[in-house]
Enzyme design. Structure first.
Site, PDB file in Angstrom:
ATOM      1  N   ASP A 166       0.850  -1.190   0.000  1.00 52.07           N
ATOM      2  CA  ASP A 166       0.000   0.000   0.000  1.00 52.07           C
ATOM      3  C   ASP A 166       0.890   1.246   0.000  1.00 52.07           C
ATOM      4  O   ASP A 166       1.662   1.469   0.936  1.00 52.07           O
ATOM      5  CB  ASP A 166      -0.891  -0.016   1.256  1.00 52.07           C
ATOM      6  CG  ASP A 166      -1.933   1.093   1.247  1.00 52.07           C
ATOM      7  OD1 ASP A 166      -2.086   1.770   0.213  1.00 52.07           O
ATOM      8  OD2 ASP A 166      -2.588   1.289   2.287  1.00 52.07           O
ATOM      9  N   ASP A 213      -3.035   2.565  -6.056  1.00 51.86           N
ATOM     10  CA  ASP A 213      -1.886   2.648  -5.148  1.00 51.86           C
ATOM     11  C   ASP A 213      -1.744   1.457  -4.214  1.00 51.86           C
ATOM     12  O   ASP A 213      -0.994   1.514  -3.245  1.00 51.86           O
ATOM     13  CB  ASP A 213      -1.963   3.936  -4.320  1.00 51.86           C
ATOM     14  CG  ASP A 213      -3.189   3.982  -3.422  1.00 51.86           C
ATOM     15  OD1 ASP A 213      -4.098   3.156  -3.611  1.00 51.86           O
ATOM     16  OD2 ASP A 213      -3.248   4.854  -2.540  1.00 51.86           O
ATOM     17  N   GLU A 214      -2.428   0.360  -4.490  1.00 54.35           N
ATOM     18  CA  GLU A 214      -2.266  -0.821  -3.638  1.00 54.35           C
ATOM     19  C   GLU A 214      -2.512  -2.090  -4.438  1.00 54.35           C
ATOM     20  O   GLU A 214      -3.237  -2.091  -5.436  1.00 54.35           O
ATOM     21  CB  GLU A 214      -3.188  -0.774  -2.416  1.00 54.35           C
ATOM     22  CG  GLU A 214      -4.665  -0.765  -2.732  1.00 54.35           C
ATOM     23  CD  GLU A 214      -5.522  -0.795  -1.475  1.00 54.35           C
ATOM     24  OE1 GLU A 214      -5.251  -1.623  -0.584  1.00 54.35           O
ATOM     25  OE2 GLU A 214      -6.463   0.008  -1.398  1.00 54.35           O
TER      26      GLU A 214
END
Length: 436
Positions: free
Chosen positions: A18, A110-111
């Site tokens: 993350d 973003d993860e």
């Protein structure tokens, strides 16, 4: 009570990666002079889209109007969101991860999840060590940090990655799952919403450990299939495998836009909603998907929201065919006199485009012609840019930016020779340090 958790080995290794304050961190990576300073993105919307950890430490929260931010953090740096560059960093981040394992599931920009099972001998390291190598590679190559969690299932790995942010790494093997779950509140469990938490608390359950200590039959009876699956995931069983096929898993496409200044004009708000529909349909066609249903929501200046949804006569990604249904939803939601600041459209129940099955009252010829029209629209967009061809009701939006005073990112103002507004070279810029 259910049987105690007794897993002493690593039957599998799942990592959750993350990125830390991703949008703000990217800005600090491409603008080195901003490192260590409170950075906020969202100038084009008038609200906080993302905040660096320096800004968060000063009390800045996501979704807060910028005028409130300047009260608590007057020296913050407010920037327009540069989604083009964020997407480039995201792609590079995922490509780095795929150097370590081919099994990478992109969960959001973003993860993601990584399946590390079977890689310990190759890297001569335990799973925690492999995740640390991934972190270090991203830090060195992109100049941003990520937090990582490693455990036996996706649900557990996601809990681990939240424990030590930013730039943290937490690994929990089977024999220590009970310690992690004992400190995990129900609201922190991936998949437990407020209603589920309230229901579980009525049965005397306060932590994730309380939940998994009950028999599986209890979870199944109370929460059905999802509850049974989460019960197993939290006990270390990998029910939700890491999937590389992100598009196949996509069950909905949503497009939301906050606009400034807010408007009470019916035609303008409708144009914003219709533009959302155009964008959603473009994405559906790009991925070869068709929607069986559409939903619309409107948000007022006072942050009140209203929404509605409807089923479509047949699966489609043709904007024309969905626009009529969307208009009916809009007329039922719009309230004269109310000032609106955002609209959103969701295409749901996605499926592969199937041979057309028309109802008795449909015009097959018109539907087929509509598909041909939007094939041509997509070809024009590929050549001249997105929304170069649009529905007439959106004409008033031509050339308008969503943000206050037309604020745009620095990348939008700098073009390499041959670039146009939506035809760009996929290279993030590293801007020179600005002199004070």
């Amino acid at each position: 009570m259910g049987a105690p958790i007794m897993i002493s080995s690593w039957p599998r290794g799942i990592a959750h990666i993350d990125a830390d304050a991703f949008f703000a961190s990217v800005e600090q990576a491409i603008h080195p002079e901003l490192r260590g300073r409170p950075v906020i993105t969202g100038a084009e919307r008038g609200i906080v889209a993302a905040a660096s950890y320096e800004a968060k430490a000063r009390g800045v929260k996501r979704g807060v109007p910028l005028w409130q931010v300047r009260r608590v953090c007057p020296d913050c740096v407010v920037l327009p969101s540069d989604y083009e560059t964020y997407s480039l960093f995201s792609r590079r981040m995922f490509s780095i991860m795929r150097r370590f394992t081919p099994t990478v599931e992109e969960y959001s920009i973003d993860e993601c999840f990584l399946d590390l099972t079977g890689l310990r001998r190759m890297y001569r390291s335990d799973y925690k060590g492999i995740a640390a190598r991934v972190q270090e590679a991203i830090r060195k190559e992109l100049g941003i940090t990520v937090s990582a969690g490693v455990s036996l299932s996706k649900s557990l790995a996601k809990l681990c990655s939240k424990l030590r942010k930013p730039a943290g790494l937490t690994s929990v093997s089977g024999r220590y799952i009970h310690l992690l779950l004992a400190r995990t509140e129900l609201a922190q469990v991936w998949g437990f919403g407020p209603s589920t938490v309230a229901l579980l608390e009525k049965h005397g359950i306060r932590t994730a450990l309380d939940f998994v200590s009950r028999p599986e039959a209890f979870a199944s009876k109370l929460l059905g299939k999802v509850g049974r699956e989460l019960w197993a995931e939290l006990r270390g069983e990998c029910v939700y495998g890491v999937s590389q096929d992100a598009v196949a898993r996509q069950v909905s496409i949503s497009k939301t836009k906050t606009f400034t200044p807010p408007s009470a004009d019916r035609a303008h708000v409708w144009a914003r909603a219709l533009r959302n529909l155009e964008s959603a349909c473009i994405k559906a066609r790009r991925h070869g998907l068709a929607a069986r249903g559409v939903a619309l929501f409107l948000r007022t200046q006072g942050f009140d929201g209203a929404g509605a949804e409807a089923k479509l006569a047949r699966p489609t990604a043709s904007t024309n065919e969905i626009a009529g249904v969307l208009r009916s939803l809009f007329e039922g939601l719009f309230r004269p006199g109310s000032t609106y600041r955002a609209t959103g459209v969701v295409l749901f129940d996605l499926t592969d485009p199937a041979p057309a099955q028309f109802t008795l009252f449909e015009d097959p010829r018109r539907a087929i012609e509509s598909e041909r029209v939007f094939k041509a629209v997509d070809e024009a967009a590929a050549r001249f840019g997105k929304h170069s061809v649009f529905l007439a009701d959106c004409a008033a939006l031509r050339g308008q930016h969503a943000g206050a005073r037309g604020a745009v990112s620095q990348r939008k103002t700098l073009k390499i020779k041959g670039e146009r507004g939506r035809r760009r070279v996929g290279i993030p810029f590293l801007y020179p340090r600005q002199r004070p």
